[in-house]
Design a protein around this motif. Sequence first.
Motif, mmCIF file in Angstrom:
data_model
loop_
_atom_site.group_PDB
_atom_site.id
_atom_site.type_symbol
_atom_site.label_atom_id
_atom_site.label_comp_id
_atom_site.label_asym_id
_atom_site.label_seq_id
_atom_site.Cartn_x
_atom_site.Cartn_y
_atom_site.Cartn_z
ATOM 1 N N PHE A 156 -3.416 -7.480 1.757
ATOM 2 C CA PHE A 156 -3.822 -7.210 0.378
ATOM 3 C C PHE A 156 -4.789 -8.287 -0.101
ATOM 4 O O PHE A 156 -4.973 -9.317 0.545
ATOM 5 C CB PHE A 156 -2.602 -7.137 -0.545
ATOM 6 N N THR A 179 -2.494 -8.475 -7.616
ATOM 7 C CA THR A 179 -2.430 -7.946 -6.253
ATOM 8 C C THR A 179 -3.199 -6.631 -6.215
ATOM 9 O O THR A 179 -2.949 -5.741 -7.031
ATOM 10 C CB THR A 179 -0.952 -7.705 -5.845
ATOM 11 N N ASN A 184 -5.582 -3.643 -3.537
ATOM 12 C CA ASN A 184 -5.944 -3.096 -2.223
ATOM 13 C C ASN A 184 -4.867 -3.325 -1.169
ATOM 14 O O ASN A 184 -5.149 -3.816 -0.074
ATOM 15 C CB ASN A 184 -7.277 -3.684 -1.746
ATOM 16 N N ILE A 185 -3.646 -2.933 -1.463
ATOM 17 C CA ILE A 185 -2.531 -3.139 -0.530
ATOM 18 C C ILE A 185 -2.616 -2.126 0.602
ATOM 19 O O ILE A 185 -2.721 -0.928 0.367
ATOM 20 C CB ILE A 185 -1.182 -3.006 -1.258
ATOM 21 N N GLU A 186 -2.586 -2.637 1.817
ATOM 22 C CA GLU A 186 -2.636 -1.794 3.015
ATOM 23 C C GLU A 186 -1.402 -2.089 3.870
ATOM 24 O O GLU A 186 -1.083 -3.250 4.137
ATOM 25 C CB GLU A 186 -3.900 -2.120 3.817
ATOM 26 N N ARG A 196 5.050 -1.791 -0.674
ATOM 27 C CA ARG A 196 3.813 -1.675 -1.454
ATOM 28 C C ARG A 196 4.133 -1.739 -2.951
ATOM 29 O O ARG A 196 3.471 -2.454 -3.709
ATOM 30 C CB ARG A 196 3.092 -0.370 -1.135
ATOM 31 N N GLN A 211 2.804 -4.687 -5.595
ATOM 32 C CA GLN A 211 1.992 -4.337 -6.757
ATOM 33 C C GLN A 211 2.442 -5.084 -8.010
ATOM 34 O O GLN A 211 1.650 -5.340 -8.903
ATOM 35 C CB GLN A 211 2.042 -2.828 -7.018
#
Length: 147
Positions: A69, A77, A79-81, A96, A100
């Motif tokens: 991220f 936080t 663009n969490i992948e 996820r 966030q």
Amino acid sequence: MKTLKLIPIFLAVASVSALAKNNMLYGDVQVTNVAPTNDFIWERANQNTPKYPIELARSGIKGCAVLSFNISESGNTENIEIVNSVPKKDLGKYSRKMLQQWKWVPAKTDTEGVAEKRTVRLDFCMGGESTEQSQSACKQQAQLACS
């Protein structure tokens, strides 16, 4: 006669559910930085251990998730992948959601306003007879591959 047969069945069901309520589940979530460094720009504002999602605990789900991220210039936080998650569906989704909500503060006073890319591993562990036992199990699990 039929009434007498129903009473023992009801008592058996009631006693099993009463026993289940007395069992305590201990859980722990361990956060590990992947590729750790001493030069982090941001640190989590709340350093407390994240709470084990109640839905996962009720289902007895444990495992790990690796997430990549970005931390924005303002400490959010983004663009969490999900890099990897075992079991894929549940832990990835809850991890996820957990990330966030994290807020970040500058690790050093002169680094505010700089974005950072991070990767963390979250280990979700349950079991044992105490919080300390679940934490110990989590530290051992964190040494294993998350695949």
